[in-house]
Design a protein around this motif. Structure first.
Motif, PDB file in Angstrom:
ATOM      1  N   UNK A 111      71.828  55.141  65.978  1.00  9.59           N
ATOM      2  CA  UNK A 111      72.099  54.017  66.876  1.00  9.59           C
ATOM      3  C   UNK A 111      71.838  54.404  68.327  1.00  9.59           C
ATOM      4  N   UNK A 112      72.279  55.616  68.712  1.00 13.41           N
ATOM      5  CA  UNK A 112      72.091  56.068  70.088  1.00 13.41           C
ATOM      6  C   UNK A 112      70.613  56.263  70.406  1.00 13.41           C
ATOM      7  N   UNK A 113      69.843  56.818  69.456  1.00 13.80           N
ATOM      8  CA  UNK A 113      68.406  56.994  69.661  1.00 13.80           C
ATOM      9  C   UNK A 113      67.716  55.642  69.838  1.00 13.80           C
ATOM     10  N   UNK A 114      68.070  54.689  68.976  1.00 16.05           N
ATOM     11  CA  UNK A 114      67.473  53.356  69.068  1.00 16.05           C
ATOM     12  C   UNK A 114      67.793  52.705  70.410  1.00 16.05           C
ATOM     13  N   UNK A 115      69.039  52.882  70.859  1.00 14.97           N
ATOM     14  CA  UNK A 115      69.455  52.296  72.138  1.00 14.97           C
ATOM     15  C   UNK A 115      68.656  52.876  73.293  1.00 14.97           C
ATOM     16  N   UNK A 116      68.491  54.187  73.303  1.00 10.86           N
ATOM     17  CA  UNK A 116      67.743  54.824  74.381  1.00 10.86           C
ATOM     18  C   UNK A 116      66.268  54.442  74.340  1.00 10.86           C
ATOM     19  N   UNK A 117      65.690  54.328  73.145  1.00  7.04           N
ATOM     20  CA  UNK A 117      64.288  53.930  73.026  1.00  7.04           C
ATOM     21  C   UNK A 117      64.077  52.510  73.533  1.00  7.04           C
ATOM     22  N   UNK A 118      65.058  51.624  73.260  1.00  6.55           N
ATOM     23  CA  UNK A 118      64.954  50.257  73.770  1.00  6.55           C
ATOM     24  C   UNK A 118      65.066  50.236  75.294  1.00  6.55           C
ATOM     25  N   UNK A 119      65.999  51.039  75.827  1.00  3.78           N
ATOM     26  CA  UNK A 119      66.161  51.101  77.283  1.00  3.78           C
ATOM     27  C   UNK A 119      64.904  51.666  77.939  1.00  3.78           C
ATOM     28  N   UNK A 120      64.300  52.663  77.290  1.00  3.18           N
ATOM     29  CA  UNK A 120      63.066  53.237  77.847  1.00  3.18           C
ATOM     30  C   UNK A 120      61.967  52.191  77.921  1.00  3.18           C
ATOM     31  N   UNK A 121      62.004  51.242  76.999  1.00  4.65           N
ATOM     32  CA  UNK A 121      61.013  50.178  76.988  1.00  4.65           C
ATOM     33  C   UNK A 121      61.180  49.172  78.110  1.00  4.65           C
ATOM     34  N   UNK A 122      62.325  49.209  78.796  1.00  5.88           N
ATOM     35  CA  UNK A 122      62.538  48.277  79.909  1.00  5.88           C
ATOM     36  C   UNK A 122      61.620  48.580  81.093  1.00  5.88           C
ATOM     37  N   UNK A 123      61.275  49.849  81.254  1.00  9.33           N
ATOM     38  CA  UNK A 123      60.399  50.275  82.368  1.00  9.33           C
ATOM     39  C   UNK A 123      60.962  49.815  83.718  1.00  9.33           C
TER      40      UNK A 123
END
Length: 533
Positions: free
Chosen positions: A410-422
């Protein structure tokens, strides 16, 4: 080496009590890798303790022990083990920092408790809210056809109705009670007397005796007229009419009249700076106070607790409305300077980049691989034919590790989504500009600004010092002595003042609303802005 304690709590979301041991193990590993010395472990196993912090005995004991300053850190498995409600969590963590010098850190989540992290979280919530509004519009548009056709689209079904397939129909027995309640109240009968009359007939409301408050959600509900507003649309086909429009209007008129006479005395006045405002004379907290004048006019103040209890401080009471207004005004003024906003934007973007870096994501992936290997090894041992006692131990371990693996995923998915915010500087600057739009005389706006951006305020008789939740400087442990020393430094050398980022001293008279011009404090007050830049 700093001391730390561990707080582990049972979760009702797919975990069992054994996961407390798993939480403790992860927290111990975190402490070891970060050079923290564990001196005590607090555990909470009662399921009922998950919602109300005052019911958590171990939690309350930990907060009490924190006052003795024997430890500087509280380690939790995840931040929701400490407190799920974000606002409550912020308040508790802020109190621990300010009053005890203790910070709360998570063994699993790479979230910073500093000002950059707090502002970043505010930005993410703001961005999510914008997305939610766009999504909400699409969902509401999709509901238009269903509403126009009278189809029940879900939600709470109000008293007096029942479902028949996908449509709502009148529940005749309950509808008769609704009619009686509306007619009696419109004719001047009190809610208490209406409830007594219904109970005397042996009637019940959801299986329980009627009370006056049983009608609080019935009487103002326009759905009983068959017409109500939903998502900006007039709905006429969903709820069949039970109450005539003229009766409903009469009830609303009477209810409004009652609120007019009772509201002023019964409403609780919010003190927005409670817990953040301190006396500049003695350093004690300034808390809610007030009184009623000869003509019945209510007055609200902030008063020094030392003066109230011990009479040893000479700090004057200060008008609540003015102090809150002024703090809000100066916060907006501070964030209206483009240079400061650019500095803040750079700080937040730097934090965002470190939070969502590939190194952090790779660390979590590596941890997931390690945990998966442990699970595989435990499973292989179980199928190899070990005895029942070992099987039980292995099974408990697999449950713990599986929970940890899910959380890491869950934490990895959350960080990957946040990284996609740019996120860029421009995004943060736009966010700040929109966030401070509003009136300092609007209660909700003032509350939002003070709750999220103001950390600590020291109020003297001749000046005020505000510390914000923004910028790179840590004000977690700021004291009155630190503040006094800063003020002395600011006024002893103009160059030092410019370096520290203090604004020029400004007389309160230039900013205060006209009705306050004759107040005592306005004759002497000037503003000191000793902050981050």
């Amino acid at each position: 080496m700093q001391n730390a304690v561990i707080y582990a709590r049972y979760s009702s979301h797919g975990q069992n009590e054994q996961t407390i041991e798993g939480q403790i193990r992860i927290c111990q590993e975190f402490a070891k890798s970060n050079g923290l010395n564990i001196i005590k472990i607090y555990t909470e196993k009662a399921k009922s303790a998950s919602k109300d912090t005052h019911k958590r005995k171990s939690f309350q004991q930990m907060l009490f022990d924190a006052q003795f300053r024997t430890f500087q850190n509280i380690i939790v498995y995840k931040f929701d083990r400490f407190e799920r409600n974000r606002f409550e969590s912020m308040m508790l963590k802020n109190q621990l920092k300010e009053q005890c010098g203790v910070r709360v850190i998570s063994a699993l989540e790479p979230v910073s408790d500093d000002e950059s992290g707090e502002l970043y979280e505010m930005f993410v919530e703001w961005n999510d809210e914008k997305y939610s509004k766009r999504l909400s519009k699409r969902v509401k548009d999709g509901l238009t056809t269903s509403v126009n056709n009278g189809t029940f689209t879900g939600g709470h079904l109000i008293y007096g109705y029942k479902k028949d397939g996908n449509r709502i129909v009148v529940d005749e027995n309950a509808a008769e009670i609704v009619k009686y309640v509306f007619n009696e109240y419109a004719n001047g009968v009190s809610k208490k007397d209406i409830a007594a009359a219904l109970n005397a007939k042996g009637l019940r409301y959801h299986g329980k005796p009627f009370q006056g408050r049983s009608f609080d959600k019935i009487l103002p509900n326009a759905k009983y007229t068959g017409k109500f507003m939903f998502g900006g649309r007039l709905c006429e086909n969903t709820y069949p009419q039970i109450i005539e429009q003229d009766v409903f209007d009469a009830v609303q008129k009477r209810a409004a009249s009652n609120r007019h006479f009772s509201g002023a005395n019964s409403a609780r006045v919010p003190y927005l700076l409670q817990g953040k405002l301190f006396c500049g004379h003695c350093g004690a907290a300034m808390t809610a106070d007030g009184g009623t004048g000869k003509l019945g006019v209510q007055y609200h103040y902030y008063a020094c607790t030392t003066r109230k209890k011990k009479k040893t401080c000479q700090k004057f009471n200060e008008k609540k409305e003015f102090i809150e207004w002024y703090v809000c005004e100066q916060t907006i003024a501070y964030l209206s300077d483009p240079r400061r906003v650019e500095y803040i934007a750079d700080d937040v973007v730097k934090y965002y980049e470190s939070r969502t870096s590939q190194n952090e994501i790779k660390r979590i992936i590596a941890e997931r691989v390690r945990v998966q290997k442990e699970i595989d090894n435990a499973v292989n041992l179980m199928v190899s034919g070990v005895d029942a006692v070992v099987v039980k131990v292995l099974n408990d371990k697999i449950v713990q590790l599986t929970t940890l693996l899910d959380d890491l995923t869950e934490q990895q998915s959350k960080l990957e989504l946040e990284a996609g915010l740019k996120i860029t500087r421009k995004d943060i600057i736009s966010f700040v500009a929109e966030y401070i739009k509003g009136s300092s005389n609007d209660l909700d706006f003032k509350k939002r600004i003070i709750d999220n951006l103001v950390k600590t305020v020291y109020l003297y008789d001749d000046k005020i010092v505000i510390y914000f939740n923004i910028g790179g400087r840590d004000t977690s442990h700021v004291s009155k002595n630190d503040t006094d020393a800063a003020i002395d430094e600011l006024f002893s050398d103009s160059n030092t003042r410019a370096h520290a980022g203090a604004s020029e001293c400004s007389n309160f008279n230039t900013l205060a609303p006209p009705k306050y011009f004759k107040c005592r404090q306005l004759c002497f007050f000037f503003f000191v802005l000793y902050l981050k830049i």
